[in-house]
Design a protein around this motif. Structure first.
Motif, PDB file in Angstrom:
ATOM      1  N   PRO A 304     -47.703  34.035  19.132  1.00  0.00           N
ATOM      2  CA  PRO A 304     -47.751  33.454  20.481  1.00  0.00           C
ATOM      3  C   PRO A 304     -47.303  34.441  21.559  1.00  0.00           C
ATOM      4  O   PRO A 304     -47.822  34.415  22.683  1.00  0.00           O
ATOM      5  CB  PRO A 304     -46.795  32.261  20.387  1.00  0.00           C
ATOM      6  CG  PRO A 304     -46.804  31.878  18.936  1.00  0.00           C
ATOM      7  CD  PRO A 304     -46.936  33.180  18.192  1.00  0.00           C
ATOM      8  N   GLN A 305     -46.334  35.311  21.234  1.00  0.00           N
ATOM      9  CA  GLN A 305     -45.891  36.303  22.215  1.00  0.00           C
ATOM     10  C   GLN A 305     -47.010  37.286  22.526  1.00  0.00           C
ATOM     11  O   GLN A 305     -47.224  37.660  23.684  1.00  0.00           O
ATOM     12  CB  GLN A 305     -44.658  37.058  21.693  1.00  0.00           C
ATOM     13  CG  GLN A 305     -43.389  36.213  21.606  1.00  0.00           C
ATOM     14  CD  GLN A 305     -43.390  35.270  20.407  1.00  0.00           C
ATOM     15  OE1 GLN A 305     -44.223  35.395  19.492  1.00  0.00           O
ATOM     16  NE2 GLN A 305     -42.480  34.305  20.424  1.00  0.00           N
ATOM     17  N   GLY A 308     -49.690  35.754  24.763  1.00  0.00           N
ATOM     18  CA  GLY A 308     -49.327  35.635  26.169  1.00  0.00           C
ATOM     19  C   GLY A 308     -49.536  36.895  26.968  1.00  0.00           C
ATOM     20  O   GLY A 308     -49.529  36.860  28.206  1.00  0.00           O
ATOM     21  N   THR A 309     -49.746  38.043  26.295  1.00  0.00           N
ATOM     22  CA  THR A 309     -49.932  39.314  26.998  1.00  0.00           C
ATOM     23  C   THR A 309     -51.359  39.841  26.914  1.00  0.00           C
ATOM     24  O   THR A 309     -51.646  40.902  27.488  1.00  0.00           O
ATOM     25  CB  THR A 309     -48.987  40.381  26.412  1.00  0.00           C
ATOM     26  OG1 THR A 309     -49.317  40.607  25.028  1.00  0.00           O
ATOM     27  CG2 THR A 309     -47.533  39.928  26.514  1.00  0.00           C
ATOM     28  N   LEU A 310     -52.242  39.137  26.221  1.00  0.00           N
ATOM     29  CA  LEU A 310     -53.582  39.675  25.990  1.00  0.00           C
ATOM     30  C   LEU A 310     -54.440  39.732  27.248  1.00  0.00           C
ATOM     31  O   LEU A 310     -55.424  40.467  27.288  1.00  0.00           O
ATOM     32  CB  LEU A 310     -54.302  38.829  24.927  1.00  0.00           C
ATOM     33  CG  LEU A 310     -53.753  38.956  23.504  1.00  0.00           C
ATOM     34  CD1 LEU A 310     -54.546  38.080  22.551  1.00  0.00           C
ATOM     35  CD2 LEU A 310     -53.794  40.414  23.039  1.00  0.00           C
ATOM     36  N   THR A 346     -54.936  30.471  22.261  1.00  0.00           N
ATOM     37  CA  THR A 346     -54.116  29.873  21.209  1.00  0.00           C
ATOM     38  C   THR A 346     -54.362  30.610  19.897  1.00  0.00           C
ATOM     39  O   THR A 346     -55.511  30.670  19.420  1.00  0.00           O
ATOM     40  CB  THR A 346     -54.467  28.383  21.030  1.00  0.00           C
ATOM     41  OG1 THR A 346     -54.323  27.711  22.281  1.00  0.00           O
ATOM     42  CG2 THR A 346     -53.555  27.747  19.999  1.00  0.00           C
ATOM     43  N   PRO A 347     -53.325  31.190  19.293  1.00  0.00           N
ATOM     44  CA  PRO A 347     -53.512  31.858  17.994  1.00  0.00           C
ATOM     45  C   PRO A 347     -53.848  30.843  16.900  1.00  0.00           C
ATOM     46  O   PRO A 347     -53.271  29.754  16.851  1.00  0.00           O
ATOM     47  CB  PRO A 347     -52.152  32.515  17.736  1.00  0.00           C
ATOM     48  CG  PRO A 347     -51.454  32.530  19.059  1.00  0.00           C
ATOM     49  CD  PRO A 347     -51.963  31.340  19.811  1.00  0.00           C
ATOM     50  N   ASN A 348     -54.776  31.199  16.019  1.00  0.00           N
ATOM     51  CA  ASN A 348     -55.105  30.355  14.882  1.00  0.00           C
ATOM     52  C   ASN A 348     -54.098  30.600  13.756  1.00  0.00           C
ATOM     53  O   ASN A 348     -53.687  31.751  13.532  1.00  0.00           O
ATOM     54  CB  ASN A 348     -56.517  30.651  14.386  1.00  0.00           C
ATOM     55  CG  ASN A 348     -57.560  30.384  15.464  1.00  0.00           C
ATOM     56  OD1 ASN A 348     -57.419  29.455  16.256  1.00  0.00           O
ATOM     57  ND2 ASN A 348     -58.603  31.207  15.496  1.00  0.00           N
TER      58      ASN A 348
END
Length: 364
Positions: A304-305, A308-310, A346-348
């Protein structure tokens, strides 16, 4: 012969505090003068004949109307002078207290003008116009600080990214010039072409990003599914070459958007899903429904971190496409913001990413 400089008339500087003080004192004196005038006018109706005491034995002198009016005028003059002094002193004190928050705001603005954006006003107390102005100013400083920090990071990363392909080409040419007999010209030309294409792609991405940030975009009703279908068809060749299976579930949904930018939005998300996938055997799913574009791909696990920066320029994740310049999702974020939409990454759990781009619905 030099022309003498024109004379500029000197004008005293009347501060807001001084003007408020003069206003307070002036209103107080005017109010006192009105009261005195009313009393003076009423006293003019007092009879002008000599007055006598009710008890004839009482010889206490009784003032005449003229004597009463003279006394009223004298006392009124003293009272107005007193009110003027009180108004000046009290007005100066009250104006200073009222304008103290404005002085703090002015100090913060002066610091910001000098380049210091880390100072915040943070007024507390009763909510009024000054606290509203303070909160608005602090929010502006927050946005400016974030923008300048992003700009510095962007400039540093752009400088590095633009320098890298040129340095690589320079090294390859220097090696070829130093030992031309042992060079594979065909392989050298291929590597130079790849490096040069990387530089071209980076410059084009930077120009596109700047264009989106600096132009007004006209939004028209369009079918998101139609635009997405055209972009998916263009992506299938790259997906097939990478061994990625692409599935599309495109349901008609009308949104307010710019067709060129929406096409770029779908293309960038699709390329991101292909190039940052697990390689052969990976999947990419693109769907449209309820004025939303949903792109899901397999790939490395993203925290998740990291997610948030992608959307920051030059942010990169692991994947098979090592030549990525890290501007794809940054451009996607700008396009969605230009359309007044919302972007969610959202990461899978098993790896990869699900990106939802929600655009404003078209009200026909």
């Amino acid at each position: 012969m030099s022309t003498p400089a024109p004379l500029v008339a000197w004008r005293p500087r009347l501060t807001v505090r001084l003007r408020m003080t003069l206003s307070y004192a002036g209103l107080l004196v005017i109010a006192g003068a009105v009261v005195a005038a009313v009393i003076y006018g009423v006293m003019r109706y007092v009879p002008n004949y000599p007055l006598t005491a009710a008890n004839p034995r009482d010889q206490t002198p009784v003032p005449t109307r003229g004597e009463l009016l003279d006394t009223i005028v004298t006392l009124s003059a003293y009272a107005l002078v007193f009110l003027a002094i009180v108004g000046m002193a009290g007005g100066w004190y009250l104006a200073g207290r009222m304008l103290r928050p404005l002085q703090e705001i002015t100090l913060a603005a002066r610091r910001a003008a000098e380049g210091s954006l880390d100072h915040r006003i943070g007024l507390t107390g009763i909510k009024d116009e000054f606290t509203d102005l303070s909160d608005t100013f602090d929010e502006m400083l927050d946005r400016l600080q974030r923008s300048f920090e992003q700009y510095r990071r962007f400039a540093a990363n752009a400088s590095h990214e633009l320098r890298t392909p040129h340095a690589v080409m320079k090294t390859m040419l220097e090696v070829a010039i130093a030992d031309p007999e042992h060079q594979d010209v065909r392989e050298l030309a291929r590597r130079l072409q790849e490096t040069n294409q990387r530089g071209i792609d980076l410059v084009e991405a930077l120009l596109t990003l700047a264009s989106v940030d600096n132009r007004a975009v006209e939004l028209d009703p369009l079918d998101l599914a139609t635009t997405a279908r055209r972009a998916v068809d263009e992506l299938r060749a790259e997906a097939t070459s990478a061994g990625i299976t692409v599935t599309a579930d495109l349901e008609e949904t009308l949104v307010m958007g710019n067709e060129v930018l929406v096409h770029q939005l779908v293309t960038n998300l699709g390329q991101n899903g292909i190039r940052h996938n697990t390689g052969p055997g990976g999947t990419l799913s693109i769907s449209t429904r309820d004025h939303r574009l949903v792109v899901t791909n397999t790939g490395p696990v993203v925290t998740p971190q990291q997610a948030g920066t992608l959307t920051e320029p030059f942010a990169k994740t692991t994947g098979r496409h090592t030549g990525s310049h890290g501007l794809g999702l940054a451009l996607v974020d700008r396009i969605v913001a230009t359309h007044h939409g919302r972007l969610t990454l959202t990461p899978n759990p098993a790896g990869g990413l699900t990106v939802i781009a929600e655009l404003p619905a078209a009200n026909l």
